[in-house]
Design a protein around this motif. Structure first.
Motif, PDB file in Angstrom:
ATOM      1  N   LEU A 125       0.861  -1.181   0.000  1.00  0.00           N
ATOM      2  CA  LEU A 125       0.000   0.000   0.000  1.00  0.00           C
ATOM      3  C   LEU A 125       0.898   1.232   0.000  1.00  0.00           C
ATOM      4  CD1 LEU A 125      -2.626  -1.282   2.586  1.00  0.00           C
ATOM      5  CD2 LEU A 125      -2.877  -1.176   0.101  1.00  0.00           C
ATOM      6  N   ASN A 126       1.350   1.585  -1.173  1.00  0.00           N
ATOM      7  CA  ASN A 126       2.329   2.672  -1.299  1.00  0.00           C
ATOM      8  C   ASN A 126       1.805   3.862  -2.084  1.00  0.00           C
ATOM      9  OD1 ASN A 126       2.276   1.543  -3.819  1.00  0.00           O
ATOM     10  ND2 ASN A 126       4.339   0.683  -3.727  1.00  0.00           N
ATOM     11  N   GLN A 127       0.482   3.913  -2.296  1.00  0.00           N
ATOM     12  CA  GLN A 127      -0.100   5.059  -2.972  1.00  0.00           C
ATOM     13  C   GLN A 127      -1.260   5.584  -2.146  1.00  0.00           C
ATOM     14  OE1 GLN A 127      -0.884   3.202  -6.752  1.00  0.00           O
ATOM     15  NE2 GLN A 127      -2.940   2.547  -6.179  1.00  0.00           N
ATOM     16  N   GLU A 128      -1.652   6.820  -2.400  1.00  0.00           N
ATOM     17  CA  GLU A 128      -2.651   7.470  -1.558  1.00  0.00           C
ATOM     18  C   GLU A 128      -3.976   6.723  -1.555  1.00  0.00           C
ATOM     19  OE1 GLU A 128      -4.805  11.848  -0.990  1.00  0.00           O
ATOM     20  OE2 GLU A 128      -3.300  11.542  -2.563  1.00  0.00           O
ATOM     21  N   ILE A 129      -4.425   6.254  -2.703  1.00  0.00           N
ATOM     22  CA  ILE A 129      -5.686   5.511  -2.797  1.00  0.00           C
ATOM     23  C   ILE A 129      -5.457   4.220  -3.565  1.00  0.00           C
ATOM     24  CG2 ILE A 129      -8.050   5.502  -3.679  1.00  0.00           C
ATOM     25  CD1 ILE A 129      -8.112   8.509  -3.374  1.00  0.00           C
ATOM     26  N   THR A 130      -5.866   3.101  -2.983  1.00  0.00           N
ATOM     27  CA  THR A 130      -5.813   1.794  -3.645  1.00  0.00           C
ATOM     28  C   THR A 130      -7.242   1.300  -3.806  1.00  0.00           C
ATOM     29  OG1 THR A 130      -3.658   1.268  -2.648  1.00  0.00           O
ATOM     30  CG2 THR A 130      -4.962  -0.572  -3.496  1.00  0.00           C
ATOM     31  N   THR A 131      -7.666   1.094  -5.050  1.00  0.00           N
ATOM     32  CA  THR A 131      -9.043   0.674  -5.313  1.00  0.00           C
ATOM     33  C   THR A 131      -9.150  -0.844  -5.416  1.00  0.00           C
ATOM     34  OG1 THR A 131      -8.747   0.927  -7.708  1.00  0.00           O
ATOM     35  CG2 THR A 131      -9.571   2.835  -6.488  1.00  0.00           C
ATOM     36  N   ILE A 132     -10.322  -1.363  -5.015  1.00  0.00           N
ATOM     37  CA  ILE A 132     -10.588  -2.802  -5.029  1.00  0.00           C
ATOM     38  C   ILE A 132     -11.927  -3.037  -5.719  1.00  0.00           C
ATOM     39  CG2 ILE A 132     -10.847  -4.876  -3.619  1.00  0.00           C
ATOM     40  CD1 ILE A 132      -9.486  -3.327  -1.317  1.00  0.00           C
ATOM     41  N   GLY A 133     -11.977  -3.979  -6.672  1.00  0.00           N
ATOM     42  CA  GLY A 133     -13.255  -4.266  -7.315  1.00  0.00           C
ATOM     43  C   GLY A 133     -13.138  -5.256  -8.453  1.00  0.00           C
ATOM     44  N   ARG A 134     -14.288  -5.559  -9.073  1.00  0.00           N
ATOM     45  CA  ARG A 134     -14.339  -6.550 -10.151  1.00  0.00           C
ATOM     46  C   ARG A 134     -13.850  -5.983 -11.487  1.00  0.00           C
ATOM     47  NH1 ARG A 134     -19.361  -7.383 -10.194  1.00  0.00           N
ATOM     48  NH2 ARG A 134     -19.955  -6.680 -12.274  1.00  0.00           N
ATOM     49  N   LYS A 135     -13.966  -4.673 -11.679  1.00  0.00           N
ATOM     50  CA  LYS A 135     -13.499  -4.063 -12.920  1.00  0.00           C
ATOM     51  C   LYS A 135     -11.976  -4.140 -13.010  1.00  0.00           C
ATOM     52  CE  LYS A 135     -17.301  -0.733 -13.361  1.00  0.00           C
ATOM     53  NZ  LYS A 135     -17.665   0.710 -13.399  1.00  0.00           N
ATOM     54  N   ALA A 136     -11.493  -4.392 -14.210  1.00  0.00           N
ATOM     55  CA  ALA A 136     -10.052  -4.586 -14.401  1.00  0.00           C
ATOM     56  C   ALA A 136      -9.237  -3.326 -14.116  1.00  0.00           C
ATOM     57  CB  ALA A 136      -9.775  -5.059 -15.833  1.00  0.00           C
ATOM     58  N   VAL A 137      -9.890  -2.161 -14.110  1.00  0.00           N
ATOM     59  CA  VAL A 137      -9.158  -0.907 -13.884  1.00  0.00           C
ATOM     60  C   VAL A 137      -8.747  -0.733 -12.420  1.00  0.00           C
ATOM     61  CG1 VAL A 137     -10.231   0.295 -15.810  1.00  0.00           C
ATOM     62  CG2 VAL A 137     -11.327   0.357 -13.565  1.00  0.00           C
ATOM     63  N   ASN A 138      -9.295  -1.544 -11.522  1.00  0.00           N
ATOM     64  CA  ASN A 138      -8.961  -1.421 -10.104  1.00  0.00           C
ATOM     65  C   ASN A 138      -7.527  -1.837  -9.831  1.00  0.00           C
ATOM     66  OD1 ASN A 138     -11.518  -0.712  -8.427  1.00  0.00           O
ATOM     67  ND2 ASN A 138     -12.245  -2.215  -9.924  1.00  0.00           N
ATOM     68  N   ASP A 139      -6.939  -1.236  -8.799  1.00  0.00           N
ATOM     69  CA  ASP A 139      -5.579  -1.605  -8.401  1.00  0.00           C
ATOM     70  C   ASP A 139      -5.532  -3.055  -7.927  1.00  0.00           C
ATOM     71  OD1 ASP A 139      -4.451   1.076  -8.769  1.00  0.00           O
ATOM     72  OD2 ASP A 139      -5.669   1.623  -7.034  1.00  0.00           O
ATOM     73  N   ILE A 140      -6.578  -3.467  -7.207  1.00  0.00           N
ATOM     74  CA  ILE A 140      -6.700  -4.873  -6.783  1.00  0.00           C
ATOM     75  C   ILE A 140      -7.927  -5.432  -7.489  1.00  0.00           C
ATOM     76  CG2 ILE A 140      -6.979  -6.464  -4.851  1.00  0.00           C
ATOM     77  CD1 ILE A 140      -5.703  -4.400  -3.048  1.00  0.00           C
ATOM     78  N   HIS A 141      -7.684  -6.242  -8.528  1.00  0.00           N
ATOM     79  CA  HIS A 141      -8.758  -6.771  -9.375  1.00  0.00           C
ATOM     80  C   HIS A 141      -9.215  -8.127  -8.831  1.00  0.00           C
ATOM     81  CE1 HIS A 141      -9.933  -8.789 -13.403  1.00  0.00           C
ATOM     82  NE2 HIS A 141     -10.990  -8.222 -12.851  1.00  0.00           N
ATOM     83  N   LYS A 187     -12.122   0.881  -1.258  1.00  0.00           N
ATOM     84  CA  LYS A 187     -10.825   1.523  -1.466  1.00  0.00           C
ATOM     85  C   LYS A 187     -10.110   1.648  -0.128  1.00  0.00           C
ATOM     86  CE  LYS A 187     -12.634   6.287  -1.190  1.00  0.00           C
ATOM     87  NZ  LYS A 187     -12.816   7.555  -1.920  1.00  0.00           N
ATOM     88  N   VAL A 188      -8.780   1.726  -0.211  1.00  0.00           N
ATOM     89  CA  VAL A 188      -7.936   1.918   0.956  1.00  0.00           C
ATOM     90  C   VAL A 188      -7.221   3.246   0.795  1.00  0.00           C
ATOM     91  CG1 VAL A 188      -6.009   1.049   2.320  1.00  0.00           C
ATOM     92  CG2 VAL A 188      -7.610  -0.565   1.273  1.00  0.00           C
ATOM     93  N   LEU A 189      -7.342   4.115   1.797  1.00  0.00           N
ATOM     94  CA  LEU A 189      -6.655   5.392   1.783  1.00  0.00           C
ATOM     95  C   LEU A 189      -5.441   5.311   2.691  1.00  0.00           C
ATOM     96  CD1 LEU A 189     -10.023   6.076   1.852  1.00  0.00           C
ATOM     97  CD2 LEU A 189      -9.085   8.331   1.394  1.00  0.00           C
ATOM     98  N   LEU A 190      -4.287   5.680   2.161  1.00  0.00           N
ATOM     99  CA  LEU A 190      -3.052   5.722   2.939  1.00  0.00           C
ATOM    100  C   LEU A 190      -2.848   7.148   3.401  1.00  0.00           C
ATOM    101  CD1 LEU A 190      -0.381   4.446   3.954  1.00  0.00           C
ATOM    102  CD2 LEU A 190       0.599   4.981   1.713  1.00  0.00           C
ATOM    103  N   LEU A 191      -2.929   7.357   4.711  1.00  0.00           N
ATOM    104  CA  LEU A 191      -2.832   8.689   5.275  1.00  0.00           C
ATOM    105  C   LEU A 191      -1.841   8.651   6.431  1.00  0.00           C
ATOM    106  CD1 LEU A 191      -6.647   9.416   5.276  1.00  0.00           C
ATOM    107  CD2 LEU A 191      -4.980  10.392   3.716  1.00  0.00           C
ATOM    108  N   GLY A 192      -0.716   9.360   6.252  1.00  0.00           N
ATOM    109  CA  GLY A 192       0.334   9.246   7.239  1.00  0.00           C
ATOM    110  C   GLY A 192       0.842   7.821   7.210  1.00  0.00           C
ATOM    111  N   GLY A 193       0.943   7.168   8.343  1.00  0.00           N
ATOM    112  CA  GLY A 193       1.365   5.775   8.384  1.00  0.00           C
ATOM    113  C   GLY A 193       0.214   4.821   8.554  1.00  0.00           C
ATOM    114  N   ASP A 194      -1.018   5.337   8.496  1.00  0.00           N
ATOM    115  CA  ASP A 194      -2.195   4.517   8.736  1.00  0.00           C
ATOM    116  C   ASP A 194      -3.002   4.319   7.459  1.00  0.00           C
ATOM    117  OD1 ASP A 194      -1.783   4.211  11.523  1.00  0.00           O
ATOM    118  OD2 ASP A 194      -2.543   6.235  11.838  1.00  0.00           O
TER     119      ASP A 194
END
Length: 239
Positions: A19-35, A47-54
């Motif tokens: 998780l090294n980017q501000e927003i990581t998307t998750i879903g069935r569409k192939a465009v998601n970061d986690i397909h 989606k996962v938001l990376l904010l600070g170290g959390d």
């Protein structure tokens, strides 16, 4: 060490995702970061938001829901070891850097966020134009503008309970998070006209302001307001 997700299906580990980017998307569409190619997964599921170290997990109004440790969530502050279930897939959250932090360190920990960051509550971003959001994003990346925005505010929190009764915590960051990762968290954002507090949902008792639970909407703080986050009570001071 960078936080990560370990993706598995039917007990078989498929891959690890840093998780090294501000927003990581998750879903069935192939465009998601986690397909996740499964009919139980919505096209844009979470989606996962990376904010600070959390990291903060948000369900995107999916059909079948997003679950953390068996509980359905809308927004959740992730903690090391959390197990996320989306359809038939599981994602194990690992953030070893967060292990060992005691309650006082968690309470005083702060992080600088972009104003109105997506999924973080506070003022709605839907009504803002893309150009306006871009301007705010650019402004938030310039320290001198952040200092200018908060230069006229002298605010602090005074602890009213726990081992540090009487201690004052000065509010000097554009955004200060109060609480322990994985639990209900409150955040105080400094704006040109004052400080605003809002809730970031998690597990446990919701933070309260003057005895009433905080909602998702940001509330402007007034001198003497009483906040309660977890087992910690505090008073807001502003001059």
């Amino acid at each position: 060490m960078q936080p990560k997700l370990i993706l598995s299906l039917s007990g078989e580990v498929l891959k690890e995702i840093d998780l090294n980017q501000e927003i990581t998307t998750i879903g069935r569409k192939a465009v998601n970061d986690i397909h996740l190619d499964n009919l139980a997964v919505s096209g844009s599921h979470a989606k996962v938001l990376l904010l600070g170290g959390d990291c903060f997990l948000e369900d995107l109004e999916s059909t079948n829901g997003t679950y953390v440790n068996g509980d359905r969530i809308t927004k959740h502050v992730l903690k090391h070891g959390d197990n996320i279930a989306i359809g038939k897939h599981e994602l194990l959250y690992q953030n070893e850097a967060a292990i060992g932090a005691d309650d006082e360190e968690d309470f005083e920990k702060t992080m600088i966020l972009k104003p109105y960051a997506a999924g973080m509550g506070g003022e709605s971003i839907e009504a803002k134009s893309e150009e306006k959001l871009k301007e705010e994003s650019e402004d938030s990346s310039q320290p001198e503008k952040q200092e200018e925005a908060s230069s006229g505010i002298n605010a602090a929190l005074q602890l009213l309970s726990g081992a540090n009764v009487g201690k004052r915590l000065s509010l000097t960051k554009p955004l200060t998070r109060l609480g322990k990762p994985g639990a209900q968290v409150a955040a105080i954002q400094m704006r040109p006209n004052g400080c605003y507090v809002f809730n970031i949902p998690g597990s446990g008792k919701a933070p309260s302001l003057n005895g009433k639970d905080l909602g998702a909407k940001a509330v402007m703080l007034k001198d003497g307001d009483l906040l309660e986050v977890g087992s910690v009570r505090m008073k807001y001071h502003q001059t």
